[in-house]
Design an enzyme around this catalytic site. Structure first.
Site, PDB file in Angstrom:
ATOM      1  N   VAL A 253     -16.780 -22.834 -16.338  1.00  0.00           N
ATOM      2  CA  VAL A 253     -17.416 -21.863 -17.094  1.00  0.00           C
ATOM      3  C   VAL A 253     -16.392 -21.523 -17.807  1.00  0.00           C
ATOM      4  O   VAL A 253     -15.115 -21.252 -17.428  1.00  0.00           O
ATOM      5  CB  VAL A 253     -18.506 -21.117 -15.970  1.00  0.00           C
ATOM      6  CG1 VAL A 253     -19.314 -22.092 -15.236  1.00  0.00           C
ATOM      7  CG2 VAL A 253     -17.975 -20.172 -15.061  1.00  0.00           C
ATOM      8  N   SER A 254     -17.373 -20.826 -19.202  1.00  0.00           N
ATOM      9  CA  SER A 254     -16.215 -19.812 -19.691  1.00  0.00           C
ATOM     10  C   SER A 254     -16.427 -18.753 -19.365  1.00  0.00           C
ATOM     11  O   SER A 254     -15.187 -17.997 -19.992  1.00  0.00           O
ATOM     12  CB  SER A 254     -16.696 -20.024 -21.372  1.00  0.00           C
ATOM     13  OG  SER A 254     -16.784 -21.034 -21.430  1.00  0.00           O
ATOM     14  N   THR A 255     -16.782 -17.799 -19.236  1.00  0.00           N
ATOM     15  CA  THR A 255     -16.621 -16.577 -18.601  1.00  0.00           C
ATOM     16  C   THR A 255     -17.347 -15.547 -16.878  1.00  0.00           C
ATOM     17  O   THR A 255     -17.901 -16.396 -16.740  1.00  0.00           O
ATOM     18  CB  THR A 255     -17.815 -15.650 -19.196  1.00  0.00           C
ATOM     19  OG1 THR A 255     -19.682 -16.666 -19.121  1.00  0.00           O
ATOM     20  CG2 THR A 255     -18.046 -15.880 -21.390  1.00  0.00           C
TER      21      THR A 255
END
Length: 166
Positions: free
Chosen positions: A10-12
């Site tokens: 996931v990016s964050t």
């Protein structure tokens, strides 16, 4: 004994990968999970994914929910898939119905997909280059100075420290 690895990203920090884990567990029994909270724009060799690929051996399987989990750009995904293919690692992306099996000599579908990825990545690079050039031209048209002015001497030159002596 070949291993089955799952890679979820996931990016964050605010996002979680539970939906990716659930989708993979529904289809595969995983030997080792690699979970990462990192932007897909970061070069994969600087992410846990790069370290995982280095550890994997021919015949191992890498499972992801979709190819976009590998990287943000087509060119990066293409590089990763090419490296997996060279190392004879099978790559499965569940949602894309993508199954690249380098150990199957009749796997023409993967060959075509890899070719398409390569072509798309090349087109993507050209488009980025064109956008950059047109952005620079537009900025120059508005009078913005791009780069050094003709005849300007950059502040740092090899002889600058000896300027007074000279």
């Amino acid at each position: 004994q070949n291993m089955i690895y799952a890679y979820v990203r996931v990016s964050t920090e605010q996002q979680d990968y539970q939906n990716q884990v659930t989708a993979i567990e529904a289809k595969y029994t995983i030997d080792e999970w690699v979970e990462e909270k990192q932007s897909g724009t970061v070069d994969y060799k600087k992410r846990d994914l790069g370290e995982l690929i280095n550890r994997m051996s021919a015949g191992d399987i890498l499972v992801v929910t979709e190819l976009s989990r590998l990287g943000r750009s087509l060119s990066m995904i293409y590089k990763i898939i090419s490296e997996l293919k060279d190392k004879k690692i099978r790559c499965i992306a569940i949602k894309n119905s993508f199954d690249m099996n380098p150990n199957n000599p009749n796997d023409i579908v993967s060959e075509v997909l890899i070719f398409a990825f390569g072509l798309s990545a090349q087109i993507e690079r050209q488009l980025i280059s064109e956008r950059s050039k047109s952005g620079i031209m537009a900025a120059r048209a508005k009078g913005k100075q791009i780069g050094k002015r003709k005849g300007d001497i950059p502040y740092y030159v090899k002889l600058r420290p000896y300027q007074n002596e000279i």
